[in-house]
Scaffold this active site. Structure first.
Site, mmCIF file in Angstrom:
data_model
loop_
_atom_site.group_PDB
_atom_site.id
_atom_site.type_symbol
_atom_site.label_atom_id
_atom_site.label_comp_id
_atom_site.label_asym_id
_atom_site.label_seq_id
_atom_site.Cartn_x
_atom_site.Cartn_y
_atom_site.Cartn_z
ATOM 1 N N ASP A 391 -25.171 -12.147 -29.338
ATOM 2 C CA ASP A 391 -25.500 -12.568 -27.880
ATOM 3 C C ASP A 391 -27.046 -12.614 -27.836
ATOM 4 O OD1 ASP A 391 -24.130 -13.023 -25.306
ATOM 5 O OD2 ASP A 391 -25.585 -11.569 -24.654
ATOM 6 N N TYR A 503 -32.037 -12.613 -18.041
ATOM 7 C CA TYR A 503 -31.592 -13.986 -17.966
ATOM 8 C C TYR A 503 -32.550 -14.739 -16.657
ATOM 9 C CZ TYR A 503 -27.347 -12.837 -19.989
ATOM 10 O OH TYR A 503 -26.313 -12.367 -21.010
ATOM 11 N N HIS A 558 -15.844 -13.646 -27.857
ATOM 12 C CA HIS A 558 -17.127 -13.849 -27.862
ATOM 13 C C HIS A 558 -17.527 -12.369 -28.663
ATOM 14 C CE1 HIS A 558 -21.131 -14.283 -26.620
ATOM 15 N NE2 HIS A 558 -21.177 -13.004 -26.053
#
Length: 580
Positions: A391, A503, A558
C-alpha cells in the site's frame, strides 16, 4: 537616298512636307538650295547634291580639353558631370564645362560601441538562425550579408585603415577596441556594453532568454491548462466524495442515534503481541535530519542482510507478523512504523508528511540499519537492503528504489501503484475513481476524522474486515485482538490525522520520480483487490524493467500479506533465491 531627307514608304496617305531645319555639320559650308523647299510623295525629286568644295585655308585642329580627373572613391559617377572630353558641335566656342563640386565623402562607419542606443541594444539573430548562405533560391550564389551595416560597408567602403590593436586587458570588437575599462567594464555614465557578441551575427543573454520564453510559451500554456483541468476534476471528486460519505455518516447517525454514532472507545492498553516481544525486538531510531524517533520491530541475526518492511494505511508494523517469523532465519527482518503511525512520533502539520520527507526517513533508516560491509549486496559506504512495501509502503519503496538505486538490492511491491501510473490509469478508467473515493474524502479538513471515528471506528473495521473490502480468506480473518492492534494507535487523541495527512499531499506539486528501478523487482497483486483495479497491474508491469516479475494471486484481497501469507512467503523465497 540623300542623308538628312526622310522618306515614307508604304503609306497611302499623303504627308505634308516639312522644312529641314538645322545647321550644316561643317562650319562655313552653305546649305544646299533644296534644303528649305517643301517636299512630298508627288513632288519632283531634288537634284543630286553638288560636290562640296573644301573650305579655303588650312584646317586648324581644335585643341581638346584634358581628360577629367577620376571620380573620388566611394562615389558612383557617370562621367558626364565633369569636364567634356571633346568640343560640342552645337557650341564650338565651348570646350569644357565647369566641373560640379565632388560628392561629399561619406563618414566612416562608426564602431559598434558608439551607435548602441542609450537604453538597450537591439538584439539580432545568431548566425545559426539566419539560414543557409545562398543568393538565389535553390541554387548557389553570393553570401547574403547578415546585417545592414555589413552590406553598406561591402558596397560603398569606408576607406579607413584597419583598427589598431587593442591594449592588453581591453575587450575588442569587429571595429576596434571597445570603449570602457579593462574586462568590458564602462566608466560611470557610459552605456554598458553587451555581455555577448559585438556584431550582428551574435546573440546576447537577454535575446536568448526572450527566444526561449517565446518557444516555451505554448507548452507552458498547455501545462497550465492541464493543471487547471486536473484541479477542477479533483475539486469535483472531493465534493462528490464528501457528499457520498456524508450521507453514509447520516445513515449511521440515524441508525445508532447520536450517543452511539458519536462515541468511540480509546484503547488504554495495547493488545497482546503489539508491544511485547512475541514477533521480535522493539527498538527506536532517532533520525539525524529531523530528530524524530521511529519505532521498529527487528528479528534475526544483527549481521545478516537487511530486509526492510513498510506498511500501508491504516495499519502499522503488525501487518508483517507472518513475514517476521518466516524470513528471520536468513535475514535481519525489520518492520518499521512510518512517521505518524503506530508507536513512531507524530509531528503536527500536513507539510510534515510530504512524500519527499517520508523518503528521507526511509533513506536514513537504511543507512543506519542496512547490510554491513563484507556481506553480499553491500558496498563501501552504501549499505543495501531488500525493500518490501505494501500500500503506501509500496508507493514509497517504488520511488526510493528509483531515486536511490544504490540503497536497494531487490524490490518487492505488494498491492501498490506508482503515483504517475495511478493518475493516468484513473483518468481513463472511472471505476478506479470509485475505488479510490476515500482518497478524495481525505482532502477535506476534519470531516474524514469524524467519519472514521464514528460508531467506534466502524468505517475502519469495514475496510479491514468487510466482505468486499476486507480479508477474503476465511481462515485468516482478523480476530478482535488483531483488529485492536490497528485501532490502538488510531484511537489515541490525534491518532487519525497523521495517517490521513499522507493522502492530503498526493495532489501537490511535488515531482514524481519516473525512472525505472534498476534492481530486480517482484510485483504481487491480489485478484480481488477492492481498492485497486486488477487491470492496473499490467500497466505497472510495463513500467518496470524487462526482468521484473508479476504475480496475480487469485482469491486474495488488498491485504495480501495477511490474506495469503503462505503464498506470499513462497513467492518471496523464490524471488530471493533467484529461482523465480
Amino acid at each position: 537616298m540623300s542623308p538628312g531627307i526622310p522618306r515614307v514608304l508604304g503609306k497611302k496617305r499623303v504627308k505634308t512636307g516639312k522644312k529641314l531645319q538645322g545647321l550644316c555639320p561643317y562650319p562655313g559650308v552653305p546649305a544646299p538650295p533644296w534644303a528649305g523647299a517643301p517636299w512630298g510623295p508627288l513632288s519632283p525629286r531634288p537634284p543630286p547634291p553638288r560636290p562640296i568644295a573644301p573650305p579655303p585655308g588650312p584646317l586648324v585642329p581644335v585643341p581638346l580639353s584634358p581628360p577629367p580627373p577620376p571620380c573620388p572613391p566611394g562615389r558612383v559617377g557617370d562621367g558626364l558631370r565633369g569636364p567634356l572630353p571633346y568640343p560640342s558641335p552645337a557650341r564650338p566656342h565651348v570646350t569644357s564645362a565647369p566641373a560640379p563640386p565632388p560628392f561629399p565623402r561619406p563618414p566612416p562607419f562608426p564602431p559598434r560601441s558608439h551607435w548602441l542606443p542609450s537604453a538597450k541594444p537591439r538584439p539580432l539573430l545568431p548566425r545559426a538562425l539566419r539560414g543557409p548562405i545562398s543568393g538565389r533560391r535553390g541554387g548557389r550564389g553570393r553570401a547574403r550579408p547578415s546585417s545592414g551595416g555589413r552590406r553598406w560597408r561591402e558596397k560603398v567602403g569606408t576607406g579607413l585603415p584597419d583598427p589598431p590593436p587593442a591594449p592588453p586587458g581591453v575587450a575588442t570588437g569587429r571595429d576596434g577596441p571597445r570603449v570602457g575599462l579593462p574586462g568590458g567594464r564602462s566608466e560611470p555614465g557610459e552605456v554598458p556594453l553587451p555581455a555577448l557578441g559585438d556584431s550582428g551575427g551574435d546573440i546576447g543573454p537577454a535575446m536568448l532568454l526572450s527566444l526561449c520564453t517565446a518557444l516555451l510559451a505554448p507548452t507552458r500554456a498547455l501545462l497550465a491548462l492541464q493543471r487547471l483541468v486536473a484541479r477542477l476534476a479533483v475539486a469535483a471528486a472531493v465534493a462528490a466524495a464528501g457528499v457520498a460519505y456524508g450521507l453514509w455518516g447520516l445513515g449511521v447517525l440515524l441508525r445508532r442515534g447520536p450517543r452511539g454514532a458519536l462515541r468511540w472507545r480509546v484503547r488504554a492498553e495495547p493488545p497482546p503481541g503489539l508491544a511485547d516481544g512475541t514477533y521480535g525486538e522493539h527498538g527506536r531510531l532517532r533520525l539525524k535530519s529531523s530528530g524524530l524517533q521511529l519505532h521498529y520491530v527487528a528479528r534475526g541475526p544483527p549481521t545478516a542482510p537487511l530486509m526492510l518492511l513498510l506498511h500501508g494505511f491504516p495499519q502499522n508494523w503488525f501487518c508483517w507478523r507472518h513475514q517476521l517469523l518466516e524470513f528471520s532465519t536468513r535475514y535481519r527482518v525489520v518492520a518499521l512504523d512510518l512517521r505518524g503511525c503506530g508507536a513512531s512520533e507524530k509531528p503536527p502539520g500536513k507539510e510534515s508528511y510530504r512524500p519527499e520527507v517520508l523518503l528521507e526517513d526511509i533513506r536514513e533508516v537504511i543507512e543506519v540499519l542496512g547490510t554491513p560491509e563484507g556481506h553480499t549486496g553491500a558496498t563501501a559506504g552504501h549499505p543495501k537492503c531488500i525493500l518490501v512495501g505494501h500500500d503506501w509502503g509500496g508507493v514509497l519503496a517504488w520511488e526510493l528504489a528509483a531515486g536511490h538505486p544504490d540503497l536497494v538490492e531487490k524490490l518487492v511491491i505488494i498491492d501498490a501503484s506508482h503515483r504517475a501510473v495511478m493518475a493516468r490509469f484513473s483518468a481513463w478508467h472511472p471505476s478506479q475513481l470509485l475505488r479510490s473515493s476515500y482518497m478524495f474524502l481525505f482532502q477535506l479538513p476534519l470531516l474524514p476524522e469524524l467519519l472514521l471515528s464514528m460508531a467506534d471506528f466502524e468505517l475502519v473495521k469495514t475496510f479491514l474486515t468487510g466482505p468486499w473490502t476486507g480479508i477474503q480468506n476465511p481462515a485468516r480473518r482478523l480476530t478482535e485482538p488483531e483488529l485492536d492492534a490497528y485501532l490502538y494507535g488510531l484511537s489515541q487523541p490525534g491518532g487519525l490525522t497523521p495517517p490521513i495527512n499522507y493522502y492530503r499531499n498526493i495532489f501537490g506539486d511535488a515531482p514524481v520520480p519516473r525512472e525505472r528501478p534498476p534492481c530486480p523487482v517482484l510485483l504481487l497483486w491480489g485478484a480481488r483487490d477492492a481498492f485497486l483495479d486488477a487491470r492496473l497491474a499490467p500497466c505497472l508491469r510495463r513500467r518496470m524493467a524487462p526482468a521484473a516479475h508479476l504475480h496475480l494471486v487469485p482469491d486474495a484481497g488488498h491485504w495480501l500479506p495477511e490474506d495469503q501469507p503462505d503464498t506470499v512467503n513462497r513467492l518471496l523465497w523464490d524471488f530471493l533465491r533467484g529461482t523465480e
